[in-house]
Scaffold this active site. Sequence first.
Site, PDB file in Angstrom:
ATOM      1  N   GLY A  43       0.812  -1.219   0.000  1.00  0.00           N
ATOM      2  CA  GLY A  43       0.000   0.000   0.000  1.00  0.00           C
ATOM      3  C   GLY A  43       0.841   1.262   0.000  1.00  0.00           C
ATOM      4  N   CYS A  44       1.935   1.229   0.728  1.00  0.00           N
ATOM      5  CA  CYS A  44       2.802   2.406   0.798  1.00  0.00           C
ATOM      6  C   CYS A  44       3.463   2.673  -0.550  1.00  0.00           C
ATOM      7  CB  CYS A  44       3.837   2.221   1.900  1.00  0.00           C
ATOM      8  SG  CYS A  44       3.070   2.064   3.531  1.00  0.00           S
TER       9      CYS A  44
END
Length: 153
Positions: A43-44
């Site tokens: 996600g990052c």
Amino acid sequence: MPTAGEMAPDFELLNQRGETVKLSDYRGKKVLLFAYPKAATKGCTVQACGFRDNFEQIETADAVVLGLSPDEPSALAKWVEDEGLPYDLLSDPEHQVLEAWQAWGERSMYGKTYMGVIRSHWIIGEDGTVLDEQLKISPKKSIEKALKFLAGS
């Protein structure tokens, strides 16, 4: 916690090169500050690369990007190199800035609770005033909302 319309509290952290960066160094430009849990995670990476892929649009809005996480500068440097990120990532291992901006709190994963980064972003105006805040936001929504806000400002 700074909210829209309030002055953003200044802070000083190390970037991926071990250099000191102050938020106030960017007065005169808008700042897109985003908080993320951990470098090089799925996600990052979506969030960071989304800002990378739209960096020209962000610069056109006279803005800079700063990422913020508890990662050490060495981990940030590797991620910047691996992903070709054209902006600074800031290291907050004691999560003092993350806590002050209410981007540190209780999280849960697989039924376990723990303390960690709450994915968020803020847009800070040229004068240091918080213009927009998005707490507890998904990586894709963070990119969409930040770009839309900058395009309209």
